[in-house]
Design an enzyme around this catalytic site. Structure first.
Site, short mmCIF file in Angstrom:
data_model
loop_
_atom_site.label_atom_id
_atom_site.label_comp_id
_atom_site.label_asym_id
_atom_site.label_seq_id
_atom_site.Cartn_x
_atom_site.Cartn_y
_atom_site.Cartn_z
N GLU A 138 0.82 -1.22 0.00
CA GLU A 138 0.00 0.00 0.00
C GLU A 138 0.85 1.27 0.00
OE1 GLU A 138 -2.11 0.94 3.65
OE2 GLU A 138 -3.72 1.84 2.49
N GLU A 235 -11.95 3.10 5.62
CA GLU A 235 -10.82 3.30 6.54
C GLU A 235 -10.69 4.78 6.84
OE1 GLU A 235 -6.46 1.30 7.03
OE2 GLU A 235 -6.70 2.62 5.31
O1 LIG Z 1 -2.92 3.69 6.96
C1 LIG Z 1 -3.45 3.02 6.07
O2 LIG Z 1 -3.98 3.55 5.10
C2 LIG Z 1 -3.53 1.57 6.10
O3 LIG Z 1 -4.30 1.02 5.33
C3 LIG Z 1 -2.73 0.74 6.93
O4 LIG Z 1 -3.10 -0.59 6.95
C4 LIG Z 1 -1.74 1.15 7.89
O5 LIG Z 1 -2.33 1.18 9.15
MG LIG Z 2 -5.18 2.26 3.89
#
Ligand SMILES: O=C(O)C(=O)[C@H](O)CO
Ligand SMILES: [Mg+2]
Length: 254
Positions: A138, A235
């Site tokens: 990521e 998220e």
């Molecule tokens: O911070 C982010 O965007 C994440 O997806 C992670 O998994 C790191 O915590």
């Molecule tokens: Mg993330």
């Protein structure tokens, strides 16, 4: 569109089994988490089976957060620690039925870090393949995590091309991509074949995906149009309670 509650951010203050139940009650279709390792996997399994939600993904442990570590995978000299955390993640994923593991690169730069990341990913890919799992990498924006090794989708695509492993994919977090590269529409088109998961949050602020610079209705329509059939990971940091902020979900179910 199918939405996954990221339990590293949503209901992060609740025990993981309770957070899974809250996500189901709130209408999510799946869950994903960050670091579940201190929770008894049997309790996680029970919550998943009671609610019927799949657990999509978890993260490898990031190392010593108090010492500023945020991942181990690109740190020269820390290869053994990297192997330890991927073994732990793959074992735990198998116990709870998760299909994807995000390996965190860490704070590093330059060619030695690049080579370390690649060789660690080969190890992770082999191990994950035996368990039928996908490894995710990521890009994370440099404002939130200065010095993080992996910052852009361009860099990630180069790494994935060099690696050439079908079970290593891109975690496309729209929040980070917008901050680093802008132009989400063309980044999504360019990255689609390599995308293993998508995450969302508002820019700026990382709140609910219902205001700010990213038009998520347009993003959802584009994802549908280009044939993305995976889940969308929520998220974000709720501005008030999680429940109060969930209005976005109905609007984005295009
Ligand atoms: O911070 C982010 O965007 C994440 O997806 C992670 O998994 C790191 O915590
Ligand atoms: Mg993330």
């Amino acid at each position: 569109m199918k939405f996954s509650a990221n339990l590293g951010f949503l209901w992060h203050d609740r025990p993981l089994p309770e957070a899974i139940r809250l996500a189901a009650a709130a209408g999510f279709d799946a869950v994903e988490c960050h670091f579940p390792y201190e929770t008894d996997p049997a309790e996680v399994r029970a919550a998943l089976s009671d609610t019927g939600l799949p657990m999509l993904a978890l993260n490898t442990l990031p190392g010593d957060r108090n010492a500023g570590e945020f991942g181990l995978y690109a740190l020269p000299g820390r290869e053994e620690d990297g192997r330890r955390v991927i073994r732990q993640a793959v074992d735990y994923a198998a116990l709870i039925g998760a299909r994807k593991v995000h390996v965190m690169a860490g704070l590093a730069s330059g060619e030695p870090a690049h080579r370390t990341f690649l060789s660690s990913l080969v190890f992770a890919s082999d191990l994950a393949a035996k368990a039928g799992l996908t490894v995710l990498i990521e890009p994370i924006n440099m404002q939130d995590v200065p010095g993080y090794f992996l910052n852009t989708t361009d860099q990630a695509l180069e790494i994935l091309a060099e690696l050439d492993r079908p079970n290593v994919k891109l975690m496309f977090d729209c929040y980070h991509v917008h901050i680093m590269e802008g132009d989400l529409a063309s980044r999504l088109n360019a990255c689609l074949p390599m995308i293993g998961h998508v995450q969302i949050a508002a820019v700026p602020g990382r709140g609910e995906p219902d205001q700010g610079a990213i038009d998520y209705v347009a993003v959802m329509k584009q994802l549908q149009q280009i044939g993305y059939d995976g889940f969308i990971g929520a998220e974000y940091r709720p501005r008030a309670t999680v429940e109060e902020g969930l209005g976005w979900m109905q609007r984005l179910r295009v």
